[in-house]
Design a protein around this motif. Structure first.
Motif, PDB file in Angstrom:
ATOM      1  N   PHE A  58      58.989   1.745   3.832  1.00  0.00           N
ATOM      2  CA  PHE A  58      59.233   2.253   2.480  1.00  0.00           C
ATOM      3  C   PHE A  58      57.945   2.594   1.734  1.00  0.00           C
ATOM      4  O   PHE A  58      57.948   3.466   0.874  1.00  0.00           O
ATOM      5  N   THR A  59      56.858   1.926   2.057  1.00  0.00           N
ATOM      6  CA  THR A  59      55.607   2.169   1.332  1.00  0.00           C
ATOM      7  C   THR A  59      54.746   3.256   1.951  1.00  0.00           C
ATOM      8  O   THR A  59      53.882   3.810   1.272  1.00  0.00           O
ATOM      9  N   ASN A  60      54.977   3.595   3.219  1.00  0.00           N
ATOM     10  CA  ASN A  60      54.129   4.595   3.868  1.00  0.00           C
ATOM     11  C   ASN A  60      54.153   5.960   3.172  1.00  0.00           C
ATOM     12  O   ASN A  60      53.094   6.561   3.001  1.00  0.00           O
ATOM     13  N   PRO A  61      55.305   6.490   2.748  1.00  0.00           N
ATOM     14  CA  PRO A  61      55.267   7.774   2.034  1.00  0.00           C
ATOM     15  C   PRO A  61      54.401   7.717   0.774  1.00  0.00           C
ATOM     16  O   PRO A  61      53.699   8.678   0.456  1.00  0.00           O
ATOM     17  N   LEU A  62      54.420   6.603   0.090  1.00  0.00           N
ATOM     18  CA  LEU A  62      53.580   6.450  -1.100  1.00  0.00           C
ATOM     19  C   LEU A  62      52.101   6.436  -0.716  1.00  0.00           C
ATOM     20  O   LEU A  62      51.254   6.968  -1.442  1.00  0.00           O
ATOM     21  N   LEU A 109      52.419   0.787  10.355  1.00  0.00           N
ATOM     22  CA  LEU A 109      53.209  -0.404  10.689  1.00  0.00           C
ATOM     23  C   LEU A 109      52.371  -1.410  11.464  1.00  0.00           C
ATOM     24  O   LEU A 109      52.494  -2.622  11.257  1.00  0.00           O
ATOM     25  N   TRP A 110      51.501  -0.915  12.342  1.00  0.00           N
ATOM     26  CA  TRP A 110      50.605  -1.819  13.059  1.00  0.00           C
ATOM     27  C   TRP A 110      49.637  -2.502  12.095  1.00  0.00           C
ATOM     28  O   TRP A 110      49.332  -3.691  12.240  1.00  0.00           O
ATOM     29  N   VAL A 111      49.148  -1.767  11.104  1.00  0.00           N
ATOM     30  CA  VAL A 111      48.263  -2.371  10.095  1.00  0.00           C
ATOM     31  C   VAL A 111      48.981  -3.515   9.403  1.00  0.00           C
ATOM     32  O   VAL A 111      48.441  -4.612   9.244  1.00  0.00           O
TER      33      VAL A 111
END
Length: 168
Positions: free
Chosen positions: A16-20, A70-72
Motif C-alpha cells: 500500500f505504501t509503495n505507490p506513495l 518489499l524486500w527492504v
C-alpha cells in the motif's frame, strides 16, 4: 522466528505504501540540481503526479520497484524488530523486576534500527533506481535502466563496488 514475523508484517504494508514512495521519489527528483523555474514541472502535486504517471506509463507503473520495496521492508523490519526482541528475551533491556528500562530499550531500538538499515541499504538503493525510471517524456533525474532488482544489484556491484551501496 521473530525476524520472519516482523518482516512479513511489514511486507503487507509495503503493497500500500509503495505507490506513495514512487510519487514522493519522482516529485523529489523534479528540478534536482536546477534553479527554481529552470526546469520542466511534470508533477504539480500528488494527484497530478498519479494521473501523469498512470497516463504515460500505465496504472501499474505506480508500483515500480515493488519487489525491492518489499524486500527492504522485510529486511529492515525483520532485523530491527528481531534484534530488539532477541535483546528483550535475553533480559538485556529489563531491570531485576522484569520491567523495561527506558534507556536500554531506546539503545536496543537504535542498535536494531541501524543494523536493519545497513542490511537493507543495497536493496533500498536499487528500489529508488527502479522507482525513478519513467517514460522519456516525463522522466526526471538520471535514468538507470535496471530491468529488476537482481540486475540492479549486479550492475552497481560491478560498476561501483560495495562502497557505493549506501543511500541517504
Amino acid at each position: 522466528m521473530d525476524f520472519i514475523i516482523a518482516g512479513v508484517a511489514a511486507v503487507g504494508a509495503g503493497f500500500f505504501t509503495n505507490p506513495l514512495e514512487v510519487l514522493k521519489t519522482r516529485m523529489q527528483l523534479q528540478g534536482e540540481l536546477h534553479a527554481k523555474g529552470q526546469y520542466t514541472v511534470h508533477y504539480r502535486n500528488i494527484i497530478h503526479a498519479s494521473y501523469t504517471i498512470a497516463k504515460h506509463e500505465g496504472f501499474l507503473s505506480l508500483q515500480k520497484g515493488l519487489s525491492p520495496a518489499l524486500w527492504v521492508q522485510f529486511i529492515l523490519n525483520g532485523v530491527r524488530l528481531g534484534i530488539y526482541q532477541s535483546l528483550e528475551d535475553r533480559g538485556l533491556i529489563l531491570n531485576s523486576e522484569g520491567g523495561t528500562v527506558f534507556y536500554k530499550s531506546v539503545l536496543a531500538g537504535g542498535v536494531g534500527g541501524v543494523a536493519g538499515q545497513i542490511a537493507c541499504s543495497p536493496v533500498f538503493l536499487v528500489k529508488t533506481h527502479l522507482q525513478t525510471q519513467g517514460s522519456e517524456n516525463i522522466a526526471v533525474g538520471f535514468q538507470h535502466k535496471h530491468r529488476g532488482m537482481v540486475e540492479g544489484l549486479r550492475i552497481i556491484f560491478e560498476e561501483q563496488g560495495v562502497g557505493n551501496w549506501t543511500c541517504a
